[in-house]
Design a protein around this motif. Structure first.
Motif, PDB file in Angstrom:
ATOM      1  N   HIS A   1     -10.835 -12.718  -2.595  1.00 49.93           N
ATOM      2  CA  HIS A   1     -11.023 -12.753  -4.033  1.00 49.93           C
ATOM      3  C   HIS A   1      -9.915 -11.946  -4.723  1.00 49.93           C
ATOM      4  O   HIS A   1      -9.110 -12.641  -5.669  1.00 49.93           O
ATOM      5  N   GLU A   2      -9.699 -10.332  -4.268  1.00 47.20           N
ATOM      6  CA  GLU A   2      -8.775  -9.824  -4.901  1.00 47.20           C
ATOM      7  C   GLU A   2      -7.558 -10.002  -4.376  1.00 47.20           C
ATOM      8  O   GLU A   2      -6.414  -9.780  -5.214  1.00 47.20           O
ATOM      9  N   ALA A   3      -7.314 -10.443  -3.077  1.00 47.24           N
ATOM     10  CA  ALA A   3      -6.028 -10.873  -2.624  1.00 47.24           C
ATOM     11  C   ALA A   3      -5.446 -11.928  -3.537  1.00 47.24           C
ATOM     12  O   ALA A   3      -4.324 -11.829  -3.612  1.00 47.24           O
ATOM     13  N   VAL A   4      -6.059 -13.118  -3.902  1.00 45.49           N
ATOM     14  CA  VAL A   4      -5.656 -14.040  -4.816  1.00 45.49           C
ATOM     15  C   VAL A   4      -5.245 -13.466  -6.045  1.00 45.49           C
ATOM     16  O   VAL A   4      -4.210 -14.033  -6.771  1.00 45.49           O
ATOM     17  N   ARG A   5      -5.673 -12.468  -6.557  1.00 39.53           N
ATOM     18  CA  ARG A   5      -5.346 -11.903  -7.798  1.00 39.53           C
ATOM     19  C   ARG A   5      -4.097 -11.096  -7.693  1.00 39.53           C
ATOM     20  O   ARG A   5      -3.210 -11.471  -8.588  1.00 39.53           O
ATOM     21  N   LEU A   6      -3.810 -10.713  -6.515  1.00 39.71           N
ATOM     22  CA  LEU A   6      -2.439 -10.282  -6.142  1.00 39.71           C
ATOM     23  C   LEU A   6      -1.302 -11.337  -6.361  1.00 39.71           C
ATOM     24  O   LEU A   6      -0.282 -11.076  -6.890  1.00 39.71           O
ATOM     25  N   PHE A   7      -1.802 -12.655  -5.665  1.00 38.88           N
ATOM     26  CA  PHE A   7      -0.662 -13.634  -5.751  1.00 38.88           C
ATOM     27  C   PHE A   7      -0.836 -14.123  -7.252  1.00 38.88           C
ATOM     28  O   PHE A   7       0.304 -15.199  -7.282  1.00 38.88           O
ATOM     29  N   SER A   8      -1.586 -13.887  -8.089  1.00 37.72           N
ATOM     30  CA  SER A   8      -1.550 -14.400  -9.435  1.00 37.72           C
ATOM     31  C   SER A   8      -0.536 -13.611 -10.545  1.00 37.72           C
ATOM     32  O   SER A   8      -0.395 -14.059 -11.456  1.00 37.72           O
ATOM     33  N   VAL A   9      -0.052 -12.567  -9.949  1.00 38.65           N
ATOM     34  CA  VAL A   9       0.812 -11.712 -10.758  1.00 38.65           C
ATOM     35  C   VAL A   9       2.184 -12.616 -11.134  1.00 38.65           C
ATOM     36  O   VAL A   9       2.727 -13.500 -10.251  1.00 38.65           O
ATOM     37  N   LYS A  10       2.617 -12.208 -12.415  1.00 38.52           N
ATOM     38  CA  LYS A  10       3.775 -13.203 -13.056  1.00 38.52           C
ATOM     39  C   LYS A  10       5.170 -12.571 -12.688  1.00 38.52           C
ATOM     40  O   LYS A  10       6.128 -13.033 -12.646  1.00 38.52           O
ATOM     41  N   LYS A  11       5.067 -11.054 -12.665  1.00 39.20           N
ATOM     42  CA  LYS A  11       6.471 -10.469 -12.566  1.00 39.20           C
ATOM     43  C   LYS A  11       6.943 -10.265 -11.359  1.00 39.20           C
ATOM     44  O   LYS A  11       5.818 -10.084 -10.312  1.00 39.20           O
ATOM     45  N   PRO A  12       8.105 -10.305 -10.796  1.00 41.61           N
ATOM     46  CA  PRO A  12       8.594  -9.854  -9.441  1.00 41.61           C
ATOM     47  C   PRO A  12       8.055  -8.633  -8.816  1.00 41.61           C
ATOM     48  O   PRO A  12       7.952  -7.636  -9.548  1.00 41.61           O
ATOM     49  N   ILE A  13       7.933  -8.700  -7.513  1.00 38.08           N
ATOM     50  CA  ILE A  13       7.357  -7.454  -6.710  1.00 38.08           C
ATOM     51  C   ILE A  13       8.348  -7.085  -5.591  1.00 38.08           C
ATOM     52  O   ILE A  13       8.741  -8.064  -4.750  1.00 38.08           O
ATOM     53  N   VAL A  14       8.792  -6.009  -5.393  1.00 35.80           N
ATOM     54  CA  VAL A  14       9.492  -5.572  -4.186  1.00 35.80           C
ATOM     55  C   VAL A  14       8.475  -4.513  -3.556  1.00 35.80           C
ATOM     56  O   VAL A  14       7.957  -3.490  -3.837  1.00 35.80           O
ATOM     57  N   MET A  15       8.177  -4.807  -2.067  1.00 38.47           N
ATOM     58  CA  MET A  15       7.507  -4.131  -1.341  1.00 38.47           C
ATOM     59  C   MET A  15       8.645  -3.104  -0.347  1.00 38.47           C
ATOM     60  O   MET A  15       9.591  -3.415  -0.005  1.00 38.47           O
ATOM     61  N   ALA A  16       8.168  -1.830  -0.256  1.00 43.35           N
ATOM     62  CA  ALA A  16       8.921  -0.999   0.528  1.00 43.35           C
ATOM     63  C   ALA A  16       7.859  -0.477   1.548  1.00 43.35           C
ATOM     64  O   ALA A  16       6.977  -0.084   1.231  1.00 43.35           O
ATOM     65  N   VAL A  17       8.401  -0.885   2.840  1.00 42.80           N
ATOM     66  CA  VAL A  17       7.481  -0.480   4.119  1.00 42.80           C
ATOM     67  C   VAL A  17       7.976   0.100   4.927  1.00 42.80           C
ATOM     68  O   VAL A  17       9.320   0.110   5.695  1.00 42.80           O
ATOM     69  N   GLN A  18       7.374   1.318   5.088  1.00 39.75           N
ATOM     70  CA  GLN A  18       8.086   2.584   5.842  1.00 39.75           C
ATOM     71  C   GLN A  18       7.472   2.750   7.317  1.00 39.75           C
ATOM     72  O   GLN A  18       8.026   3.288   8.059  1.00 39.75           O
ATOM     73  N   GLY A  19       6.459   1.935   7.449  1.00 37.82           N
ATOM     74  CA  GLY A  19       5.659   1.953   8.985  1.00 37.82           C
ATOM     75  C   GLY A  19       5.079   0.640   9.203  1.00 37.82           C
ATOM     76  O   GLY A  19       5.552  -0.278   8.968  1.00 37.82           O
ATOM     77  N   ALA A  20       4.023   0.849  10.124  1.00 37.86           N
ATOM     78  CA  ALA A  20       3.341  -0.217  10.088  1.00 37.86           C
ATOM     79  C   ALA A  20       2.513  -1.020   9.329  1.00 37.86           C
ATOM     80  O   ALA A  20       2.139  -0.639   8.257  1.00 37.86           O
ATOM     81  N   ALA A  21       2.721  -2.272   9.310  1.00 41.51           N
ATOM     82  CA  ALA A  21       1.864  -3.370   8.211  1.00 41.51           C
ATOM     83  C   ALA A  21       1.542  -4.274   9.197  1.00 41.51           C
ATOM     84  O   ALA A  21       1.886  -5.426   9.923  1.00 41.51           O
ATOM     85  N   VAL A  22      -0.177  -3.874   9.501  1.00 42.30           N
ATOM     86  CA  VAL A  22      -0.762  -4.687  10.453  1.00 42.30           C
ATOM     87  C   VAL A  22      -1.607  -5.555   9.944  1.00 42.30           C
ATOM     88  O   VAL A  22      -2.397  -4.952   8.987  1.00 42.30           O
ATOM     89  N   GLY A  23      -2.167  -6.632  10.385  1.00 42.31           N
ATOM     90  CA  GLY A  23      -3.271  -7.560   9.999  1.00 42.31           C
ATOM     91  C   GLY A  23      -3.085  -7.848   8.362  1.00 42.31           C
ATOM     92  O   GLY A  23      -2.175  -8.326   7.773  1.00 42.31           O
ATOM     93  N   ALA A  24      -4.084  -7.320   7.648  1.00 44.08           N
ATOM     94  CA  ALA A  24      -4.067  -7.493   6.262  1.00 44.08           C
ATOM     95  C   ALA A  24      -3.052  -6.498   5.698  1.00 44.08           C
ATOM     96  O   ALA A  24      -2.687  -6.915   4.615  1.00 44.08           O
ATOM     97  N   GLY A  25      -2.502  -5.569   6.472  1.00 44.44           N
ATOM     98  CA  GLY A  25      -1.273  -4.845   5.880  1.00 44.44           C
ATOM     99  C   GLY A  25      -0.049  -5.823   5.864  1.00 44.44           C
ATOM    100  O   GLY A  25       0.471  -5.869   4.977  1.00 44.44           O
ATOM    101  N   LEU A  26      -0.075  -6.482   6.905  1.00 45.90           N
ATOM    102  CA  LEU A  26       0.901  -7.746   6.857  1.00 45.90           C
ATOM    103  C   LEU A  26       0.884  -8.763   5.697  1.00 45.90           C
ATOM    104  O   LEU A  26       1.795  -9.009   4.949  1.00 45.90           O
ATOM    105  N   GLY A  27      -0.394  -9.197   5.421  1.00 45.91           N
ATOM    106  CA  GLY A  27      -0.825  -9.942   4.289  1.00 45.91           C
ATOM    107  C   GLY A  27      -0.303  -9.435   3.057  1.00 45.91           C
ATOM    108  O   GLY A  27      -0.011 -10.255   2.137  1.00 45.91           O
ATOM    109  N   LEU A  28      -0.613  -8.055   2.829  1.00 50.56           N
ATOM    110  CA  LEU A  28      -0.168  -7.204   1.743  1.00 50.56           C
ATOM    111  C   LEU A  28       1.434  -7.142   1.424  1.00 50.56           C
ATOM    112  O   LEU A  28       1.737  -7.453   0.513  1.00 50.56           O
ATOM    113  N   ALA A  29       1.979  -7.073   2.581  1.00 54.45           N
ATOM    114  CA  ALA A  29       3.538  -6.841   2.387  1.00 54.45           C
ATOM    115  C   ALA A  29       3.812  -8.236   1.899  1.00 54.45           C
ATOM    116  O   ALA A  29       4.898  -8.496   1.300  1.00 54.45           O
ATOM    117  N   LEU A  30       3.427  -9.476   2.347  1.00 51.13           N
ATOM    118  CA  LEU A  30       3.768 -10.732   2.030  1.00 51.13           C
ATOM    119  C   LEU A  30       3.282 -11.157   0.630  1.00 51.13           C
ATOM    120  O   LEU A  30       4.054 -12.239   0.015  1.00 51.13           O
TER     121      LEU A  30
END
Length: 259
Positions: A87-116
């Motif tokens: 439910h909270e993940a869907v809220r992330l995808f509802s954001v209206k303004k552009p997002i840049v992710m800075a990934v310094q290390g492992a993005a695993v599982g839900a962490g990959l989902g978060l980066a996406l």
């Protein structure tokens, strides 16, 4: 904008909101963390002075995923923790303004989902992108089965999800999963530069253009996480899931039996 949302700190640099989440030691996903990040991003949406956001994390790992094994982790008491997380993940995808992710290390599982969740990903050479659910005897979640093929194509996404392999930053760049690879010390400045480049433009035009490109992404993620939850629920009861959790914790290949 200077605020604290649970484990997420927020500040502004010009027209850019910089959001950092910090949940040591490996930034495991929790319902509370994703809710806090969603709250911070929606607050940035409501701030007329903010035109884009940078999301980063503290520590060596960007996000090691959701803790499925610990009794105190997501899903530790059955699947009750997963649905609120999505439910909270869907809220992330509802954001209206552009997002840049800075990934310094492992993005695993839900962490990959978060980066996406981001429109763009800037990575350090140390970054690794992993959809390791099958190594746990589990089904991908966090909308990855929709968002990953949207970025890298169905074939590459299927390769990641069926092998659970680690994709290094340079390979991720070639696949389009990452937009730029920079030295670790330049990671956040590079992410901020890209966000500022976006923020130099007419904000209403940027948001309208982004909305056209992303279309009904939040609704699609909602539908996909509903399906992912169904598959995860029955798989969680299998012997292979129990073995997958043990094998990952013991850092060895799983001895799966298909039951």
């Amino acid at each position: 904008m200077q605020a604290q949302y649970g484990d997420v700190s927020a500040r502004t640099e010009g027209h850019v909101a910089v959001l950092e989440f910090n949940r040591p030691p490996t930034n495991f996903v929790s319902v509370e963390l994703v809710r806090a990040l969603a709250d911070a991003l929606h607050a940035a949406d409501d701030d007329k002075g903010v035109r884009a956001s940078v999301v980063c994390s503290a520590g060596k790992a960007f996000c090691a995923g959701a803790d499925l094994a610990s009794p105190t982790g997501v899903g530790g008491s059955g699947m009750q923790g997963i649905n609120p997380l999505y439910h909270e993940a869907v809220r992330l995808f509802s954001v209206k303004k552009p997002i840049v992710m800075a990934v310094q290390g492992a993005a695993v599982g839900a962490g990959l989902g978060l980066a996406l969740v981001g429109d763009f990903r800037i990575a350090a050479p140390e970054a690794r992108f992993v959809s390791n659910f099958v190594k746990l005897g589990f089904h991908p979640g966090f909308g990855i089965t929709h968002t990953l093929p949207r970025v890298v194509g169905e074939q590459k996404a299927l390769l990641m999800c069926l092998t659970g392999r680690r994709v290094k930053a340079e390979e991720a760049l070639a696949w389009g999963l990452v937009d730029e690879v920079v030295p670790l010390e330049d990671l956040r400045p590079a992410a901020l530069r890209l966000a500022q480049e976006i923020a130099e433009n007419a904000p209403l035009a940027v948001q309208a253009t982004r909305k056209t490109f992303r279309a009904d992404l939040a609704a699609a993620v909602k539908a996909q996480t509903d399906h992912e939850l169904v598959e995860q629920t029955w798989l969680r009861e299998t012997k292979d899931f129990a073995e997958g959790v043990r094998s990952v914790n013991e850092r060895r290949p799983g001895n799966f039996v298909g039951a």
